[in-house]
Design a protein around this motif. Structure first.
Motif, PDB file in Angstrom:
ATOM      1  N   MET A 206       1.096  -1.207  -0.133  1.00 27.23           N
ATOM      2  CA  MET A 206      -0.008   0.662  -0.185  1.00 27.23           C
ATOM      3  C   MET A 206       0.596   1.128   0.146  1.00 27.23           C
ATOM      4  N   LYS A 207       1.757   1.161   0.944  1.00 23.24           N
ATOM      5  CA  LYS A 207       2.826   2.491   0.879  1.00 23.24           C
ATOM      6  C   LYS A 207       3.539   2.673  -0.663  1.00 23.24           C
ATOM      7  N   LYS A 208       3.793   1.721  -1.249  1.00 16.83           N
ATOM      8  CA  LYS A 208       4.540   2.086  -2.212  1.00 16.83           C
ATOM      9  C   LYS A 208       3.767   2.159  -3.501  1.00 16.83           C
ATOM     10  N   LYS A 209       2.291   1.732  -3.586  1.00 12.68           N
ATOM     11  CA  LYS A 209       1.465   2.221  -4.528  1.00 12.68           C
ATOM     12  C   LYS A 209       1.309   3.911  -4.290  1.00 12.68           C
ATOM     13  N   LEU A 210       1.395   4.408  -2.713  1.00 10.88           N
ATOM     14  CA  LEU A 210       1.316   5.428  -2.710  1.00 10.88           C
ATOM     15  C   LEU A 210       1.869   6.836  -3.296  1.00 10.88           C
ATOM     16  N   MET A 211       3.700   6.137  -2.684  1.00 13.82           N
ATOM     17  CA  MET A 211       4.183   7.058  -2.840  1.00 13.82           C
ATOM     18  C   MET A 211       4.772   6.912  -4.353  1.00 13.82           C
ATOM     19  N   ILE A 212       4.113   5.658  -5.021  1.00 16.63           N
ATOM     20  CA  ILE A 212       4.219   5.927  -6.780  1.00 16.63           C
ATOM     21  C   ILE A 212       3.195   6.999  -7.207  1.00 16.63           C
ATOM     22  N   ALA A 213       2.292   7.328  -6.854  1.00 18.77           N
ATOM     23  CA  ALA A 213       1.411   7.788  -7.037  1.00 18.77           C
ATOM     24  C   ALA A 213       1.835   9.298  -6.855  1.00 18.77           C
ATOM     25  N   LEU A 214       2.142   9.963  -5.810  1.00 25.00           N
ATOM     26  CA  LEU A 214       2.403  10.856  -5.019  1.00 25.00           C
ATOM     27  C   LEU A 214       3.646  11.384  -6.469  1.00 25.00           C
ATOM     28  N   ILE A 215       4.786  10.682  -6.393  1.00 27.54           N
ATOM     29  CA  ILE A 215       5.860  11.087  -7.172  1.00 27.54           C
ATOM     30  C   ILE A 215       5.181  10.973  -9.349  1.00 27.54           C
ATOM     31  N   VAL A 216       3.984  10.476  -9.907  1.00 25.68           N
ATOM     32  CA  VAL A 216       3.905  10.566 -11.108  1.00 25.68           C
ATOM     33  C   VAL A 216       2.950  11.885 -10.372  1.00 25.68           C
ATOM     34  N   VAL A 217       2.046  12.570  -9.585  1.00 24.52           N
ATOM     35  CA  VAL A 217       1.745  13.905  -9.529  1.00 24.52           C
ATOM     36  C   VAL A 217       3.004  14.853  -9.246  1.00 24.52           C
TER      37      VAL A 217
END
Length: 107
Positions: A1-12
């Protein structure tokens, strides 16, 4: 879950950075959106921002010049009468770009 959130934040963050960079580049380039009216130019002390614009960009915003004079060295002089006392003279080089200008204000 944390990894997906981190990827989403990087993309944004990358998207926001790209938008910011585009806005800065767009506002600094020589386009017709950045050319003030002739009346505004007459009130300026320095109109050096004109250097680098293409003559057709100025004509698009200001209309046809009151006088257009070709010179013997391949340049053109464009003259706009702003009002009774103020004249803008633009020297256009052989590549159709503004090379220099004169803002003559009467007294």
């Amino acid at each position: 879950m944390k990894k997906k959130l981190m990827i989403a934040l990087i993309v944004v963050a990358v998207i926001l950075g790209a938008i910011f960079a585009w806005r800065v580049a767009y506002s600094m380039q020589k386009n017709t959106d950045n050319i003030p009216t002739l009346a505004m130019v007459s009130e300026m002390d320095d109109a050096s921002f004109l250097v680098g614009y293409r003559s057709n960009q100025l004509i698009t915003v200001w209309g046809e010049p009151d006088e257009e004079t070709p010179t013997t060295v391949g340049t053109t002089i464009l003259t706009w009468e702003i009002d009774d006392d103020t004249t803008l003279i633009v020297h256009v080089d052989g590549k159709n770009k503004v090379a220099s200008y004169e803002l003559n204000q009467g007294e």
